[in-house]
Motif scaffolding. Structure first.
Motif, PDB file in Angstrom:
ATOM      1  N   GLY A 191       8.508  26.957  63.059  1.00  0.00           N
ATOM      2  CA  GLY A 191       7.862  27.302  62.033  1.00  0.00           C
ATOM      3  C   GLY A 191       8.423  28.811  61.470  1.00  0.00           C
ATOM      4  N   LEU A 192       8.292  29.325  62.340  1.00  0.00           N
ATOM      5  CA  LEU A 192       9.105  30.762  62.122  1.00  0.00           C
ATOM      6  C   LEU A 192      10.481  30.847  61.493  1.00  0.00           C
ATOM      7  CD1 LEU A 192       8.160  33.932  62.615  1.00  0.00           C
ATOM      8  CD2 LEU A 192       9.195  33.513  64.897  1.00  0.00           C
ATOM      9  N   ALA A 193      11.244  30.026  62.164  1.00  0.00           N
ATOM     10  CA  ALA A 193      12.754  29.912  61.921  1.00  0.00           C
ATOM     11  C   ALA A 193      12.772  29.400  60.384  1.00  0.00           C
ATOM     12  CB  ALA A 193      13.394  28.959  62.634  1.00  0.00           C
ATOM     13  N   ALA A 194      11.824  28.230  59.960  1.00  0.00           N
ATOM     14  CA  ALA A 194      11.855  27.735  58.888  1.00  0.00           C
ATOM     15  C   ALA A 194      11.382  28.651  57.713  1.00  0.00           C
ATOM     16  CB  ALA A 194      10.913  26.546  58.676  1.00  0.00           C
ATOM     17  N   VAL A 195      10.402  29.627  57.938  1.00  0.00           N
ATOM     18  CA  VAL A 195       9.846  30.532  57.229  1.00  0.00           C
ATOM     19  C   VAL A 195      10.815  31.465  56.661  1.00  0.00           C
ATOM     20  CG1 VAL A 195       8.192  32.459  56.564  1.00  0.00           C
ATOM     21  CG2 VAL A 195       7.576  30.190  57.388  1.00  0.00           C
ATOM     22  N   MET A 196      11.565  32.037  58.052  1.00  0.00           N
ATOM     23  CA  MET A 196      12.660  33.033  57.664  1.00  0.00           C
ATOM     24  C   MET A 196      13.876  32.405  56.843  1.00  0.00           C
ATOM     25  SD  MET A 196      12.675  35.142  61.432  1.00  0.00           S
ATOM     26  CE  MET A 196      11.173  35.953  61.837  1.00  0.00           C
TER      27      MET A 196
ATOM     28  N   PRO B  37      18.181  35.708  57.882  1.00  0.00           N
ATOM     29  CA  PRO B  37      17.262  35.017  58.726  1.00  0.00           C
ATOM     30  C   PRO B  37      17.853  34.781  60.166  1.00  0.00           C
ATOM     31  CG  PRO B  37      18.515  33.412  56.967  1.00  0.00           C
ATOM     32  CD  PRO B  37      18.777  34.769  56.384  1.00  0.00           C
ATOM     33  N   ARG B  38      19.107  34.447  60.369  1.00  0.00           N
ATOM     34  CA  ARG B  38      19.699  34.151  61.928  1.00  0.00           C
ATOM     35  C   ARG B  38      19.235  35.681  62.453  1.00  0.00           C
ATOM     36  NH1 ARG B  38      25.582  32.255  63.234  1.00  0.00           N
ATOM     37  NH2 ARG B  38      24.581  30.529  62.019  1.00  0.00           N
ATOM     38  N   ARG B  39      19.685  36.724  62.127  1.00  0.00           N
ATOM     39  CA  ARG B  39      19.689  38.045  62.811  1.00  0.00           C
ATOM     40  C   ARG B  39      18.155  38.404  62.829  1.00  0.00           C
ATOM     41  NH1 ARG B  39      21.745  43.764  59.984  1.00  0.00           N
ATOM     42  NH2 ARG B  39      20.375  44.991  61.301  1.00  0.00           N
ATOM     43  N   THR B  40      17.243  38.112  61.875  1.00  0.00           N
ATOM     44  CA  THR B  40      15.953  38.477  61.995  1.00  0.00           C
ATOM     45  C   THR B  40      15.270  37.568  62.862  1.00  0.00           C
ATOM     46  OG1 THR B  40      16.041  39.162  59.609  1.00  0.00           O
ATOM     47  CG2 THR B  40      13.735  38.875  60.469  1.00  0.00           C
ATOM     48  N   PHE B  41      15.619  36.251  62.728  1.00  0.00           N
ATOM     49  CA  PHE B  41      15.093  35.283  63.786  1.00  0.00           C
ATOM     50  C   PHE B  41      15.306  35.582  65.318  1.00  0.00           C
ATOM     51  CE2 PHE B  41      15.327  31.376  66.386  1.00  0.00           C
ATOM     52  CZ  PHE B  41      13.994  30.990  66.280  1.00  0.00           C
ATOM     53  N   VAL B  42      16.651  35.969  65.257  1.00  0.00           N
ATOM     54  CA  VAL B  42      17.071  36.180  66.998  1.00  0.00           C
ATOM     55  C   VAL B  42      16.094  37.578  67.509  1.00  0.00           C
ATOM     56  CG1 VAL B  42      18.802  36.939  68.407  1.00  0.00           C
ATOM     57  CG2 VAL B  42      19.109  35.016  66.842  1.00  0.00           C
ATOM     58  N   ARG B  43      16.141  38.607  66.609  1.00  0.00           N
ATOM     59  CA  ARG B  43      15.415  39.867  67.026  1.00  0.00           C
ATOM     60  C   ARG B  43      14.053  39.519  67.159  1.00  0.00           C
ATOM     61  NH1 ARG B  43      17.988  44.858  63.455  1.00  0.00           N
ATOM     62  NH2 ARG B  43      20.130  44.767  64.390  1.00  0.00           N
ATOM     63  N   THR B  44      13.375  38.785  66.355  1.00  0.00           N
ATOM     64  CA  THR B  44      11.744  38.518  66.427  1.00  0.00           C
ATOM     65  C   THR B  44      11.667  37.649  67.887  1.00  0.00           C
ATOM     66  OG1 THR B  44      11.952  38.438  63.895  1.00  0.00           O
ATOM     67  CG2 THR B  44       9.938  37.522  65.196  1.00  0.00           C
ATOM     68  N   THR B  45      12.417  36.662  67.789  1.00  0.00           N
ATOM     69  CA  THR B  45      12.226  35.728  69.210  1.00  0.00           C
ATOM     70  C   THR B  45      12.433  36.475  70.604  1.00  0.00           C
ATOM     71  OG1 THR B  45      14.303  34.837  68.821  1.00  0.00           O
ATOM     72  CG2 THR B  45      12.443  33.685  67.840  1.00  0.00           C
ATOM     73  N   VAL B  46      13.580  37.488  70.332  1.00  0.00           N
ATOM     74  CA  VAL B  46      13.721  38.315  71.705  1.00  0.00           C
ATOM     75  C   VAL B  46      12.570  39.328  71.888  1.00  0.00           C
ATOM     76  CG1 VAL B  46      14.909  40.063  72.528  1.00  0.00           C
ATOM     77  CG2 VAL B  46      16.262  38.248  71.523  1.00  0.00           C
ATOM     78  N   ALA B  47      12.077  39.812  71.110  1.00  0.00           N
ATOM     79  CA  ALA B  47      10.921  40.832  71.040  1.00  0.00           C
ATOM     80  C   ALA B  47       9.565  39.904  71.569  1.00  0.00           C
ATOM     81  CB  ALA B  47      10.677  41.279  69.922  1.00  0.00           C
TER      82      ALA B  47
ATOM     83  N   LYS C 164      21.484  28.955  65.259  1.00  0.00           N
ATOM     84  CA  LYS C 164      22.945  28.608  64.744  1.00  0.00           C
ATOM     85  C   LYS C 164      22.850  27.728  63.535  1.00  0.00           C
ATOM     86  CE  LYS C 164      23.697  24.768  67.975  1.00  0.00           C
ATOM     87  NZ  LYS C 164      24.589  24.322  69.025  1.00  0.00           N
ATOM     88  N   ARG C 165      21.354  27.437  63.254  1.00  0.00           N
ATOM     89  CA  ARG C 165      21.277  26.751  62.035  1.00  0.00           C
ATOM     90  C   ARG C 165      20.675  27.511  60.991  1.00  0.00           C
ATOM     91  NH1 ARG C 165      21.622  23.930  66.159  1.00  0.00           N
ATOM     92  NH2 ARG C 165      22.519  21.856  66.101  1.00  0.00           N
ATOM     93  N   LEU C 166      20.694  28.625  61.273  1.00  0.00           N
ATOM     94  CA  LEU C 166      20.083  29.696  60.049  1.00  0.00           C
ATOM     95  C   LEU C 166      21.424  30.494  59.417  1.00  0.00           C
ATOM     96  CD1 LEU C 166      17.105  30.975  61.933  1.00  0.00           C
ATOM     97  CD2 LEU C 166      17.256  29.586  60.030  1.00  0.00           C
TER      98      LEU C 166
END
Length: 147
Positions: A82-87, A94-104, A143-145
């Motif tokens: 859901g987070l990836a879909a919103v981003m 979105p890819r960069r933001t998603f990866v940073r968010t999920t790592v945190a 990789k899909r963002l």
């Protein structure tokens, strides 16, 4: 002797020309598949760790049932989908933001493992299981963002 060249028009699928096309499944389908794979992986690994003597019990003696690994991994992985879909729709990168968010968020998920009162083996195994789930779900979605 004449040569004929064929250009692939925009909007035409590459498979019509016999070319390998990347998967066109929607993000949520890839995410669901990754969530299921992560749930199975964490459950199998938790079962193996339990069989090897890791208790998954806190200082009060309350243990984590094996089925909980599948349930929690599935639910939180779907939150990640859901987070990836919103981003994908609302964020400029979105890819960069998603990866940073999920790592945190993955790093934050270690906090209960370290503070609830698990023994060292249980805490280390739980942290490793968080990393396994993240290693399956995050790259699949990232990789899909769009970059």
């Amino acid at each position: 002797m004449s040569t004929t060249t064929t250009e692939i028009q925009a909007g035409t699928t590459a498979t019509a020309y016999g070319l390998d096309a990347p998967s066109r499944l929607p993000l949520w389908k890839h995410g669901l598949t990754a969530a299921l794979a992560a749930s199975v992986a964490t459950t199998v690994l938790a079962s193996c760790a339990s069989a090897a003597g890791v208790s998954f019990a806190d200082s009060a003696g309350a243990g984590i049932p094996i089925a909980a690994f599948a349930q929690v991994t599935l639910v939180l992985s779907l939150v990640g989908v859901g987070l990836a879909a919103v981003m994908a729709r609302r964020v400029r990168r979105p890819r960069r933001t998603f990866v940073r968010t999920t790592v945190a968020l993955t790093a934050l998920s270690f906090v209960p493992d370290l503070t609830v009162g698990f023994d060292a083996a249980s805490a280390a195994t739980l942290i490793a299981l968080h990393c396994v789930a993240a290693a399956i779900v995050v790259p699949t979605l990232a990789k899909r963002l769009a970059r």
